[in-house]
Design a protein around this motif. Structure first.
Motif, PDB file in Angstrom:
ATOM      1  N   VAL A  42      -7.442   3.053   3.459  1.00 16.53           N
ATOM      2  CA  VAL A  42      -6.790   3.778   4.550  1.00 16.53           C
ATOM      3  C   VAL A  42      -7.813   4.477   5.420  1.00 16.53           C
ATOM      4  O   VAL A  42      -8.688   5.186   4.914  1.00 16.53           O
ATOM      5  CB  VAL A  42      -5.801   4.826   3.978  1.00 16.53           C
ATOM      6  CG1 VAL A  42      -5.187   5.647   5.100  1.00 16.53           C
ATOM      7  CG2 VAL A  42      -4.721   4.156   3.153  1.00 16.53           C
ATOM      8  N   LEU A  44      -8.063   6.309   9.607  1.00 18.82           N
ATOM      9  CA  LEU A  44      -7.428   6.625  10.884  1.00 18.82           C
ATOM     10  C   LEU A  44      -8.242   6.124  12.074  1.00 18.82           C
ATOM     11  O   LEU A  44      -7.700   5.833  13.119  1.00 18.82           O
ATOM     12  CB  LEU A  44      -7.220   8.139  10.995  1.00 18.82           C
ATOM     13  CG  LEU A  44      -6.507   8.660  12.237  1.00 18.82           C
ATOM     14  CD1 LEU A  44      -5.102   8.071  12.341  1.00 18.82           C
ATOM     15  CD2 LEU A  44      -6.446  10.173  12.212  1.00 18.82           C
ATOM     16  N   ILE A  67      -5.167  -0.374   5.826  1.00 20.92           N
ATOM     17  CA  ILE A  67      -4.052   0.372   6.420  1.00 20.92           C
ATOM     18  C   ILE A  67      -4.606   1.371   7.426  1.00 20.92           C
ATOM     19  O   ILE A  67      -5.565   2.093   7.127  1.00 20.92           O
ATOM     20  CB  ILE A  67      -3.245   1.105   5.333  1.00 20.92           C
ATOM     21  CG1 ILE A  67      -2.649   0.082   4.382  1.00 20.92           C
ATOM     22  CG2 ILE A  67      -2.162   1.980   5.940  1.00 20.92           C
ATOM     23  CD1 ILE A  67      -2.090   0.657   3.122  1.00 20.92           C
ATOM     24  N   HIS A  68      -3.988   1.412   8.592  1.00 18.75           N
ATOM     25  CA  HIS A  68      -4.349   2.397   9.605  1.00 18.75           C
ATOM     26  C   HIS A  68      -3.331   3.529   9.486  1.00 18.75           C
ATOM     27  O   HIS A  68      -2.155   3.350   9.802  1.00 18.75           O
ATOM     28  CB  HIS A  68      -4.292   1.754  10.999  1.00 18.75           C
ATOM     29  CG  HIS A  68      -4.686   2.696  12.082  1.00 18.75           C
ATOM     30  ND1 HIS A  68      -3.756   3.328  12.870  1.00 18.75           N
ATOM     31  CD2 HIS A  68      -5.901   3.125  12.500  1.00 18.75           C
ATOM     32  CE1 HIS A  68      -4.391   4.093  13.734  1.00 18.75           C
ATOM     33  NE2 HIS A  68      -5.690   3.991  13.523  1.00 18.75           N
ATOM     34  N   ALA A  69      -3.778   4.687   8.990  1.00 20.67           N
ATOM     35  CA  ALA A  69      -2.847   5.805   8.789  1.00 20.67           C
ATOM     36  C   ALA A  69      -3.606   7.123   8.708  1.00 20.67           C
ATOM     37  O   ALA A  69      -4.802   7.159   8.421  1.00 20.67           O
ATOM     38  CB  ALA A  69      -2.048   5.605   7.500  1.00 20.67           C
ATOM     39  N   ASP A  70      -2.869   8.194   8.919  1.00 28.66           N
ATOM     40  CA  ASP A  70      -3.377   9.551   8.792  1.00 28.66           C
ATOM     41  C   ASP A  70      -3.278   9.968   7.324  1.00 28.66           C
ATOM     42  O   ASP A  70      -2.246   9.765   6.680  1.00 28.66           O
ATOM     43  CB  ASP A  70      -2.516  10.468   9.664  1.00 28.66           C
ATOM     44  CG  ASP A  70      -2.986  11.902   9.695  1.00 28.66           C
ATOM     45  OD1 ASP A  70      -3.438  12.421   8.651  1.00 28.66           O
ATOM     46  OD2 ASP A  70      -2.885  12.525  10.760  1.00 28.66           O
ATOM     47  N   HIS A  73      -0.213  11.863   6.264  1.00 23.56           N
ATOM     48  CA  HIS A  73       1.095  11.233   6.464  1.00 23.56           C
ATOM     49  C   HIS A  73       1.066   9.810   5.925  1.00 23.56           C
ATOM     50  O   HIS A  73       1.178   8.840   6.686  1.00 23.56           O
ATOM     51  CB  HIS A  73       1.459  11.236   7.952  1.00 23.56           C
ATOM     52  CG  HIS A  73       1.530  12.616   8.519  1.00 23.56           C
ATOM     53  ND1 HIS A  73       0.471  13.188   9.179  1.00 23.56           N
ATOM     54  CD2 HIS A  73       2.508  13.542   8.488  1.00 23.56           C
ATOM     55  CE1 HIS A  73       0.811  14.405   9.544  1.00 23.56           C
ATOM     56  NE2 HIS A  73       2.030  14.654   9.140  1.00 23.56           N
ATOM     57  N   LEU A  74       0.905   9.692   4.633  1.00 24.66           N
ATOM     58  CA  LEU A  74       0.774   8.371   4.022  1.00 24.66           C
ATOM     59  C   LEU A  74       2.137   7.776   3.681  1.00 24.66           C
ATOM     60  O   LEU A  74       3.040   8.490   3.242  1.00 24.66           O
ATOM     61  CB  LEU A  74      -0.089   8.462   2.760  1.00 24.66           C
ATOM     62  CG  LEU A  74      -1.526   8.901   3.019  1.00 24.66           C
ATOM     63  CD1 LEU A  74      -2.253   9.117   1.696  1.00 24.66           C
ATOM     64  CD2 LEU A  74      -2.257   7.895   3.865  1.00 24.66           C
ATOM     65  N   PRO A  75       2.275   6.467   3.841  1.00 27.25           N
ATOM     66  CA  PRO A  75       3.567   5.813   3.641  1.00 27.25           C
ATOM     67  C   PRO A  75       3.784   5.275   2.220  1.00 27.25           C
ATOM     68  O   PRO A  75       4.292   4.182   2.040  1.00 27.25           O
ATOM     69  CB  PRO A  75       3.490   4.651   4.641  1.00 27.25           C
ATOM     70  CG  PRO A  75       2.045   4.266   4.616  1.00 27.25           C
ATOM     71  CD  PRO A  75       1.303   5.567   4.460  1.00 27.25           C
TER      72      PRO A  75
END
Length: 106
Positions: A42, A44, A67-70, A73-75
């Motif tokens: 992951v 950003l 994965i592109h994420a903050d 705020h992980l999914p």
């Protein structure tokens, strides 16, 4: 450096590991090769597509999921990961992400 950092890690084949703030994914590549684990890489700032291309060059596209994420705020479901690793990135998301991170480890 990664070899030294990982020598005390207890990682076993089949584990799911979150590499948080993975950047270009070099830690993910090293750990996937050394431990034969599944890694969710992951970041950003580096695109998932760019990292996917790099993982594919190493033949690790089925073992490392970019994965592109903050980080805050992980999914992912709670307790989804067996371990979380963050090399040289924690200072970017810090203590505010503790509930997110520790709630996600089995």
């Amino acid at each position: 450096m990664l070899e030294e950092l990982s020598k005390n890690l207890i990682l076993q084949k089949g584990m799911r590991v979150l590499d948080l703030g993975c950047g270009t994914g070099l830690t993910s590549i090293y750990l996937a090769q050394k431990f034969d684990i599944t890694i969710f890489a992951v970041d950003l700032w580096i695109s998932a597509t760019e990292n996917y291309r790099r993982f594919r060059e190493f033949g690790l596209e089925s073992q490392i999921i970019p994965i592109h994420a903050d980080a805050c705020h992980l999914p992912f479901a709670e307790q989804y990961f067996d371990a979380v690793i963050s090399v040289d990135a924690y200072q970017y998301f810090g203590a505010k992400s503790f509930p997110v991170l520790w709630g996600g480890i089995r």
